[in-house]
Design a protein around this motif. Sequence first.
Motif, PDB file in Angstrom:
ATOM      1  N   HIS A 244       0.834  -1.206   0.000  1.00 46.91           N
ATOM      2  CA  HIS A 244       0.000   0.000   0.000  1.00 46.91           C
ATOM      3  C   HIS A 244       0.865   1.251   0.000  1.00 46.91           C
ATOM      4  O   HIS A 244       0.627   2.204  -0.753  1.00 46.91           O
TER       5      HIS A 244
ATOM      6  N   SER B  24       2.350   1.925  -3.360  1.00 45.32           N
ATOM      7  CA  SER B  24       1.417   2.579  -4.289  1.00 45.32           C
ATOM      8  C   SER B  24       1.365   4.075  -4.024  1.00 45.32           C
ATOM      9  O   SER B  24       1.153   4.879  -4.935  1.00 45.32           O
ATOM     10  N   ASP B  25       1.572   4.464  -2.769  1.00 42.60           N
ATOM     11  CA  ASP B  25       1.587   5.888  -2.423  1.00 42.60           C
ATOM     12  C   ASP B  25       2.766   6.606  -3.071  1.00 42.60           C
ATOM     13  O   ASP B  25       2.685   7.799  -3.380  1.00 42.60           O
TER      14      ASP B  25
ATOM     15  N   ALA C 136       3.990   5.878  -6.032  1.00 41.80           N
ATOM     16  CA  ALA C 136       3.523   6.130  -7.404  1.00 41.80           C
ATOM     17  C   ALA C 136       2.510   7.269  -7.416  1.00 41.80           C
ATOM     18  O   ALA C 136       2.516   8.109  -8.327  1.00 41.80           O
ATOM     19  N   GLY C 137       1.661   7.310  -6.388  1.00 45.14           N
ATOM     20  CA  GLY C 137       0.675   8.383  -6.300  1.00 45.14           C
ATOM     21  C   GLY C 137       1.322   9.737  -6.141  1.00 45.14           C
ATOM     22  O   GLY C 137       0.912  10.718  -6.770  1.00 45.14           O
TER      23      GLY C 137
ATOM     24  N   LEU D 140      -4.841   3.980  -8.743  1.00 46.81           N
ATOM     25  CA  LEU D 140      -3.782   3.184  -8.121  1.00 46.81           C
ATOM     26  C   LEU D 140      -4.260   2.593  -6.801  1.00 46.81           C
ATOM     27  O   LEU D 140      -3.993   1.424  -6.490  1.00 46.81           O
ATOM     28  N   LEU D 141      -4.978   3.387  -6.023  1.00 44.60           N
ATOM     29  CA  LEU D 141      -5.510   2.906  -4.748  1.00 44.60           C
ATOM     30  C   LEU D 141      -6.440   1.710  -4.960  1.00 44.60           C
ATOM     31  O   LEU D 141      -6.357   0.706  -4.249  1.00 44.60           O
TER      32      LEU D 141
ATOM     33  N   VAL E 117      -4.420  -1.443  -6.175  1.00 41.16           N
ATOM     34  CA  VAL E 117      -3.635  -2.013  -5.080  1.00 41.16           C
ATOM     35  C   VAL E 117      -4.536  -2.722  -4.075  1.00 41.16           C
ATOM     36  O   VAL E 117      -4.194  -3.795  -3.564  1.00 41.16           O
TER      37      VAL E 117
ATOM     38  N   GLU F 270      -5.359  -6.157  -5.375  1.00 44.11           N
ATOM     39  CA  GLU F 270      -4.195  -7.048  -5.299  1.00 44.11           C
ATOM     40  C   GLU F 270      -3.947  -7.502  -3.861  1.00 44.11           C
ATOM     41  O   GLU F 270      -3.689  -8.683  -3.603  1.00 44.11           O
TER      42      GLU F 270
ATOM     43  N   GLU G   9      -4.697   9.502   0.756  1.00 42.32           N
ATOM     44  CA  GLU G   9      -3.948   8.248   0.623  1.00 42.32           C
ATOM     45  C   GLU G   9      -3.229   7.934   1.931  1.00 42.32           C
ATOM     46  O   GLU G   9      -3.227   6.795   2.407  1.00 42.32           O
TER      47      GLU G   9
END
Length: 317
Positions: free
Chosen positions: A46, A49-50, A52-53, A90-91, A94, A97, A154
């Motif tokens: 998680h 992904s942040d 990338a955010g 993205l959130l 993820v 997944e 996020e």
Amino acid sequence: MSVDQRFNKAEFAAWVGIVGNLILVIVKGTIGITANSKALIADAVHSASDIAGSFAVLVGLKAAKLPPDKDHPYGHGKAEPIAAIIVSLLLILVSIEVGISAVKSIYSGVESAPASYAIYAIIFSILLKELMFQYKYRLGKKLSSQALIANAWEHRSDVFSSIAVLIGISGALIGDYFNYPWMYYLDPVAGIIVAILVFIMGYKLIKESIHNTMDHVLHQEETEGLHKTIEGVPGVLAINELRAREHGYYVIVDVKLSVNPKISVLDGHKIGKMVKKRLLKEHSNVSDVFVHVNPYDPGYPYKNVDSDPNGFSNILH
């Protein structure tokens, strides 16, 4: 605050998010693997992904900073809500997944509880993420940056998910202490809870971000200040129509106003220019103003044109 200052503050906040999340990925990922905690590994993903955010926010901010051009005469302000949409997607991805991984772990069986030191990693994550949320959310509100606000949420979703992980790991450790093997499953169950929380957060953010990219018009209560500014300009007899639409972090105003029909075209033009000048000066979020000047209709009871036979031209010269 100047435009350059705004973007410098926003870009610094994006870098704070990148560095902070990178630290958390390393800490939670390493300890999650060594401590054998599915929930902590999920939380590390998680945080990844942040990163990338935050990069998406950074790209969006740089694009929004570009000046108007031939293809984008209204500027590039919508780059920020578009970046917010990317962050939200993205959130959601993820969360799916992480949820799938946790469910697979339950089906394959959990034979032991995670190591107790995993608790320290998750407490560190909660504290750091809450600090990052408070910093970015307040700055995003101050700068009217939808991308920063989305990125802040996020971080808050990470806080919620980390709390769920803390409960899951603690429950598994308690089960290990009292020899209740079934409580080992609380760790992957926490991973599923994390996935659900992140999915809900992403869904809410993407709805709001899409709404902000579709020329959202400010409501009447949000334009009261604009009305007061225009009505205070000498020569304005009536506001026939006013539309203020959000274009990313700034607002573009379209206004039709009435002036004395007895004055010259030049004087009417000067009144329009004065309206634009005051709106830009008194409202920092207004980026551009388009003014259309109409002759005043006596049937509209706003002001008495005959009370000024000079048509306000004496004010303008």
